[in-house]
Design a protein around this motif. Structure first.
Motif, PDB file in Angstrom:
ATOM      1  N   ILE A 475       0.861  -1.185   0.000  1.00  0.00           N
ATOM      2  CA  ILE A 475       0.000   0.000   0.000  1.00  0.00           C
ATOM      3  C   ILE A 475       0.892   1.229   0.000  1.00  0.00           C
ATOM      4  CG2 ILE A 475      -1.809   1.248   1.215  1.00  0.00           C
ATOM      5  CD1 ILE A 475      -2.605  -1.417   2.498  1.00  0.00           C
ATOM      6  N   GLY A 476       0.905   1.927  -1.107  1.00  0.00           N
ATOM      7  CA  GLY A 476       1.823   3.048  -1.238  1.00  0.00           C
ATOM      8  C   GLY A 476       1.112   4.357  -1.482  1.00  0.00           C
ATOM      9  N   PRO A 477       1.869   5.418  -1.651  1.00  0.00           N
ATOM     10  CA  PRO A 477       1.276   6.736  -1.877  1.00  0.00           C
ATOM     11  C   PRO A 477       0.582   6.800  -3.231  1.00  0.00           C
ATOM     12  CG  PRO A 477       3.642   6.801  -2.236  1.00  0.00           C
ATOM     13  CD  PRO A 477       3.336   5.442  -1.686  1.00  0.00           C
ATOM     14  N   ALA A 478      -0.537   7.484  -3.263  1.00  0.00           N
ATOM     15  CA  ALA A 478      -1.316   7.594  -4.496  1.00  0.00           C
ATOM     16  C   ALA A 478      -0.600   8.488  -5.493  1.00  0.00           C
ATOM     17  CB  ALA A 478      -2.699   8.154  -4.187  1.00  0.00           C
ATOM     18  N   THR A 479      -0.504   8.026  -6.730  1.00  0.00           N
ATOM     19  CA  THR A 479       0.019   8.872  -7.799  1.00  0.00           C
ATOM     20  C   THR A 479      -1.121   9.511  -8.596  1.00  0.00           C
ATOM     21  OG1 THR A 479       0.244   6.882  -9.162  1.00  0.00           O
ATOM     22  CG2 THR A 479       2.217   7.685  -8.030  1.00  0.00           C
ATOM     23  N   LYS A 480      -2.292   8.846  -8.590  1.00  0.00           N
ATOM     24  CA  LYS A 480      -3.515   9.453  -9.121  1.00  0.00           C
ATOM     25  C   LYS A 480      -4.691   8.699  -8.514  1.00  0.00           C
ATOM     26  CE  LYS A 480      -6.161  10.788 -13.192  1.00  0.00           C
ATOM     27  NZ  LYS A 480      -6.290  10.758 -14.670  1.00  0.00           N
ATOM     28  N   GLY A 481      -5.275   9.277  -7.470  1.00  0.00           N
ATOM     29  CA  GLY A 481      -6.355   8.600  -6.766  1.00  0.00           C
ATOM     30  C   GLY A 481      -5.828   7.484  -5.886  1.00  0.00           C
ATOM     31  N   ARG A 482      -5.190   6.507  -6.506  1.00  0.00           N
ATOM     32  CA  ARG A 482      -4.496   5.438  -5.801  1.00  0.00           C
ATOM     33  C   ARG A 482      -3.150   5.230  -6.471  1.00  0.00           C
ATOM     34  NH1 ARG A 482      -8.425   0.338  -5.049  1.00  0.00           N
ATOM     35  NH2 ARG A 482      -6.506  -0.477  -4.104  1.00  0.00           N
ATOM     36  N   ARG A 483      -2.449   4.208  -6.069  1.00  0.00           N
ATOM     37  CA  ARG A 483      -1.127   3.949  -6.643  1.00  0.00           C
ATOM     38  C   ARG A 483      -1.289   3.187  -7.954  1.00  0.00           C
ATOM     39  NH1 ARG A 483       4.085   0.791  -5.464  1.00  0.00           N
ATOM     40  NH2 ARG A 483       2.937  -0.802  -4.329  1.00  0.00           N
ATOM     41  N   ILE A 484      -1.000   3.846  -9.082  1.00  0.00           N
ATOM     42  CA  ILE A 484      -1.124   3.201 -10.390  1.00  0.00           C
ATOM     43  C   ILE A 484       0.158   3.332 -11.207  1.00  0.00           C
ATOM     44  CG2 ILE A 484      -3.633   3.473 -10.487  1.00  0.00           C
ATOM     45  CD1 ILE A 484      -3.235   5.883 -12.301  1.00  0.00           C
ATOM     46  N   ASP A 485       1.152   4.037 -10.675  1.00  0.00           N
ATOM     47  CA  ASP A 485       2.452   4.190 -11.336  1.00  0.00           C
ATOM     48  C   ASP A 485       3.511   3.502 -10.473  1.00  0.00           C
ATOM     49  OD1 ASP A 485       1.619   6.105 -13.543  1.00  0.00           O
ATOM     50  OD2 ASP A 485       0.981   7.212 -11.758  1.00  0.00           O
ATOM     51  N   TYR A 486       4.488   2.860 -11.118  1.00  0.00           N
ATOM     52  CA  TYR A 486       5.394   1.976 -10.382  1.00  0.00           C
ATOM     53  C   TYR A 486       6.831   2.091 -10.874  1.00  0.00           C
ATOM     54  CZ  TYR A 486       1.060  -0.325  -8.902  1.00  0.00           C
ATOM     55  OH  TYR A 486      -0.181  -0.586  -8.378  1.00  0.00           O
ATOM     56  N   VAL A 487       7.737   1.691  -9.966  1.00  0.00           N
ATOM     57  CA  VAL A 487       9.140   1.454 -10.309  1.00  0.00           C
ATOM     58  C   VAL A 487       9.473   0.048  -9.821  1.00  0.00           C
ATOM     59  CG1 VAL A 487      11.536   2.135  -9.946  1.00  0.00           C
ATOM     60  CG2 VAL A 487       9.763   3.895 -10.124  1.00  0.00           C
ATOM     61  N   PHE A 488       9.948  -0.799 -10.728  1.00  0.00           N
ATOM     62  CA  PHE A 488      10.318  -2.172 -10.392  1.00  0.00           C
ATOM     63  C   PHE A 488      11.788  -2.406 -10.742  1.00  0.00           C
ATOM     64  CE2 PHE A 488       5.781  -2.452 -11.584  1.00  0.00           C
ATOM     65  CZ  PHE A 488       5.250  -3.103 -10.474  1.00  0.00           C
ATOM     66  N   ARG A 489      12.374  -3.418 -10.123  1.00  0.00           N
ATOM     67  CA  ARG A 489      13.706  -3.882 -10.523  1.00  0.00           C
ATOM     68  C   ARG A 489      13.646  -5.387 -10.757  1.00  0.00           C
ATOM     69  NH1 ARG A 489      17.634  -5.258  -5.457  1.00  0.00           N
ATOM     70  NH2 ARG A 489      16.037  -6.013  -4.035  1.00  0.00           N
ATOM     71  N   SER A 490      14.440  -5.863 -11.687  1.00  0.00           N
ATOM     72  CA  SER A 490      14.456  -7.299 -11.955  1.00  0.00           C
ATOM     73  C   SER A 490      14.949  -8.037 -10.717  1.00  0.00           C
ATOM     74  CB  SER A 490      15.354  -7.609 -13.155  1.00  0.00           C
ATOM     75  OG  SER A 490      16.644  -7.050 -12.984  1.00  0.00           O
ATOM     76  N   ARG A 491      14.297  -9.149 -10.423  1.00  0.00           N
ATOM     77  CA  ARG A 491      14.594  -9.849  -9.172  1.00  0.00           C
ATOM     78  C   ARG A 491      16.020 -10.376  -9.127  1.00  0.00           C
ATOM     79  NH1 ARG A 491       9.776 -12.518  -7.993  1.00  0.00           N
ATOM     80  NH2 ARG A 491       9.301 -10.493  -7.064  1.00  0.00           N
ATOM     81  N   ASP A 492      16.576 -10.741 -10.262  1.00  0.00           N
ATOM     82  CA  ASP A 492      17.939 -11.251 -10.265  1.00  0.00           C
ATOM     83  C   ASP A 492      18.965 -10.140 -10.071  1.00  0.00           C
ATOM     84  OD1 ASP A 492      18.157 -11.680 -13.892  1.00  0.00           O
ATOM     85  OD2 ASP A 492      17.278 -10.124 -12.642  1.00  0.00           O
ATOM     86  N   ALA A 493      18.469  -8.896  -9.892  1.00  0.00           N
ATOM     87  CA  ALA A 493      19.376  -7.773  -9.629  1.00  0.00           C
ATOM     88  C   ALA A 493      19.446  -7.453  -8.140  1.00  0.00           C
ATOM     89  CB  ALA A 493      18.907  -6.538 -10.391  1.00  0.00           C
ATOM     90  N   SER A 494      18.971  -8.364  -7.297  1.00  0.00           N
ATOM     91  CA  SER A 494      18.830  -8.060  -5.873  1.00  0.00           C
ATOM     92  C   SER A 494      20.130  -7.648  -5.213  1.00  0.00           C
ATOM     93  CB  SER A 494      18.230  -9.258  -5.139  1.00  0.00           C
ATOM     94  OG  SER A 494      19.059 -10.395  -5.309  1.00  0.00           O
TER      95      SER A 494
END
Length: 524
Positions: A475-494
């Protein structure tokens, strides 16, 4: 044998008089001046005796303070606890106090009013004796005089530990007390309205340092609602990995393994870890860098700019002012507008920037990447139909950060609410394409889906959500109403890319807020 007479040399301490008899007589108020001088000499000359004296004085003062409980029930419960302990010397003095408490509770010759007066004398004598011992005791351990004042109140399911012993049935919290939350939350309330709610199982030590609040979180999590603090006496929450300094705000802080997480609901918190300090504002989160981590900070910004309708030039200034290194923009009005963003960011920062873009229709709505690092390669891919004609597209750029090649991808999925077929196809083709790109990867953009949707679950099957990694919650901060914009990283880059901060930037220049994430990129 009186306490003031020569001792029997039973080995309780140096000198002619046994240490434990001197201490007991001092607590009972029967120690003569010669005995006080001998006790002072022993405590000053022997660190072990000094520590034992402090422990006994503190324990006796706590027990004696229970005499305000006129029916004696609390005192009797404490007596049972201590009587269950061994016959060690450390508890002899405490037991003598308990005996007097029991006699008073049973209606012995000393009435409770006189016993309460005796308590005040005892506590006053403690202060005087500590002052007499001076520096010889001060550096060894905090005295009871420093911890006698109430600094906060405890409520809920919590226990107070004071000087290593549990203090039952007491709600008053003193400096250096440790609070252990039980199966349900415990709450610590300060007179100024500041509150600290402890998660079940959490443990923290509370201190008052010349009027400034200090909380040392040992395990678990807390939620803090801080009243406005004085600029010269901020509230500090510390863990083994990090420190949060607040003046007035609401936030939560938790220990997760070897890292500490901070989520700010209101106000601004200064978060400090092994890599330095950052300001975390409302809607932001931070997590301490892994122990021994090294590398370069990489700031990623993703933002739906809503066709630049609220001033492209001000949007470019907001991007430059945010200190971003990699920028992903969605719903850019046209490829020509990309050139405006790049040119304005270059003008403000004084350094060249690099870009790649992908238009949904020729000359129309575009998503793009803008990079402070030169693009080693770039690519564009169709990812399926759009509800408005044409194709949804994604763009990829390759950059080198901290000696490591990194794939940066952004897109904007179909967003018509009652037509999820196109969005599902967009996502399928996007993930099929990114599976062919080298790792590590950072995938950003407008996914037009809530954090608990099947669409985002599908992405999380292969990528880690930056906000979830930093804040410990989906549950993150809303980017428009709710959270619909994201930043992901590939899991093998941990191990190669570690997120340390994530937050939203509300500029008022778009119907979306910008989402930013700081990564720590380790060298290969």
């Amino acid at each position: 044998m009186s306490a003031g007479s020569p001792g029997d040399g039973d080995g309780d301490g140096p000198g002619d008089q046994p240490f434990h008899l001197l201490t007991q007589a001092w607590i009972e108020g029967t120690l003569d001046p010669a005995g006080e001088r001998e006790l002072l000499r022993q405590v000053r000359s022997d660190a072990q005796l000094r520590a034992e004296f402090l422990a006994q004085a503190r324990t006796s003062a706590v027990l004696a303070s229970l005499l305000k409980d006129t029916d004696g029930e609390s005192a009797r419960r404490v007596a049972l606890v201590i009587r269950a302990r061994s016959e060690s010397r450390s508890f002899r003095t405490s037991k003598s106090v308990i005996d007097r408490i029991d006699r008073g509770a049973r209606g012995a010759s000393m009435p409770f009013s006189r016993m309460r007066m005796r308590t005040r004398i005892l506590l006053a004598a403690s202060v005087l004796m500590m002052a007499t011992l001076g520096g010889a005791v001060w550096w060894a351990e905090q005295s009871t005089a420093d911890t006698a004042s109430t600094i906060a109140a405890l409520s809920g399911d919590g226990r107070i530990m004071r000087a290593g012993a549990e203090i039952p049935d007491l709600a008053d919290l003193r400096s250096h007390d440790v609070v252990l939350a039980g199966m349900t939350p415990a709450s610590v309330s300060y007179p100024d309205g500041t509150s600290v709610v402890m998660d079940p199982g959490a443990q923290a030590r509370f201190e008052d340092v010349t009027g400034a609040k200090r909380v040392h979180l040992v395990r678990g999590g807390i939620q803090v609602s801080a009243a406005k603090q004085g600029a010269d006496a901020p509230m500090v929450i510390a863990t083994a990995q990090a420190e949060a300094t607040v003046v007035g705000t609401r936030f939560s802080m938790a220990i997760d393994g070897e890292r500490t997480r901070l989520v700010v609901a209101e106000g601004v918190v200064r978060f400090t870890d092994s890599r330095g300090s950052i300001e975390v504002a409302q809607g932001g989160a931070a997590v301490s860098a892994p122990v021994g981590s090294t590398g370069t900070r990489l700031r990623v910004l993703t933002w739906n700019v809503d066709h630049g309708e609220r001033n492209v030039f001000l949007q470019a200034k907001a991007i430059a002012d945010a200190g971003a290194d990699l920028v992903a923009l969605q719903q850019v009005a046209s490829p020509a507008a990309v050139a405006v963003y790049v040119g304005e960011i270059e003008r403000i920062t004084g350094v060249p920037w690099h870009s790649a873009w992908a238009a949904e229709k020729p000359g129309k709505e575009t998503c793009c990447i803008i990079s402070r690092f030169p693009l080693l390669a770039s690519d564009v891919r169709d990812i399926g139909p759009s509800s408005f004609g044409g194709s949804r597209r994604a763009v990829h750029g390759r950059v080198a950060v901290s000696g490591r090649n990194l794939a940066f991808v952004t897109t904007y999925l179909d967003w018509v609410a009652d037509d999820t077929v196109n969005r599902a196809e967009n996502l399928r083709q996007l993930l099929e394409w990114t599976a062919t790109l080298p790792v590590p990867q950072i995938l950003t953009g407008g996914f037009r889906s809530y954090h608990d949707s099947t669409f985002i679950d599908t992405v999380r099957s292969r990528y880690d959500d930056a906000w979830q990694e930093v804040a410990g919650t989906t549950i993150g901060p809303a980017t428009k109403g709710r959270r619909i914009d994201y930043v992901f990283r590939s899991r093998d880059a941990s191990q190669a890319i570690v997120p340390v901060r994530s937050w939203v930037l509300d500029t008022g220049l778009s119907d979306h807020k910008a989402l930013l994430t700081d990564y720590l990129v380790a060298p290969p």
